[in-house]
Design an enzyme around this catalytic site. Structure first.
Site: not given
Length: 224
Positions: A8, A82
């Site tokens: 990201h 994550e």
């Protein structure tokens, strides 16, 4: 088939060097927005047929410009989130980051039963990522998976046959950096390319955050 594993864009927590792994998580910084906006041009030569993102806001914001350019739906999957920091959440001190990354790469090296303090095990993390990879592979097209620094590096070191754990630990994964692998879940994966961010992110304010940092300068992790 080919997988594009995309980290990201930059977030405020990256700049502050914090282990920020909980949902929904922060949005992107202005630099992160520029990085996301640059992805379609950076990946223009790729024939992307499927696009995935995690349940955290930052990956969906990063994927949005690419989705708009390609006319694709972003498939949101919890398996791409994550690696949960557990008791280390929102810490940015050297001991916490060292514990986090040493656990992450211990999983890559095969110690998958080892838990993150207060968090998941490597078995659990790999299983959820593997499930999304298998789904993407079943499409039979080049798939872009927008995820997170630690999760991408851990999975690559564990599952890609020509990517050694130590090598991945010593390589930084910048925000919107792309790791390209080819293969299949049945036959295994091979590293093709490791590219940096499409927008030059060097200089003040260009921190990538602990999940994308190398392990070279981390303090030794306590063994207690």
């Amino acid at each position: 088939m080919r997988l594009l594993l995309i980290r990201h864009g930059q977030t405020p927590s990256n700049v502050r060097r914090l282990l920020d792994t909980a949902a929904p998580g922060p949005a992107l910084t202005p630099l992160g927005e520029r990085q996301a906006a640059a992805l379609p041009a950076a990946l223009a030569d790729e024939r992307i047929g499927a696009l995935y993102a995690s349940t955290l806001l930052r990956t969906q914001l990063t994927a949005a410009p690419l989705a708009a350019e390609l006319g694709l739906e972003v498939r949101v999957r919890a398996g791409l989130r994550e690696l949960a920091a557990g008791e280390l959440e929102m810490r940015g001190d050297g001991a916490a980051i060292s514990t986090y990354l040493s656990t992450v790469f211990a999983w890559s090296a095969g110690d998958t039963g080892r838990p993150m303090p207060g968090g998941e095990t490597g078995q659990e993390a790999l299983a959820r990522i593997d499930a999304v990879v298998a789904e993407a592979a079943a499409e039979g097209v080049t798939a872009a998976l927008v995820g997170h620094g630690a999760a991408i590096r851990m999975w690559t070191a564990a599952r890609v046959r020509n990517a050694a754990v130590d090598e991945i630990g010593h390589r930084e994964l910048e925000n919107t950096g792309v790791i390209t692998v080819s293969g299949s879940p049945a036959e295994g994966w091979r590293l093709e390319r490791w590219t940096g961010a499409p927008v030059d992110a060097e200089g003040p304010g260009a921190a990538v955050g602990p999940a994308g940092e190398t392990t070279d300068e981390l303090p030794d992790t306590p063994t207690a």
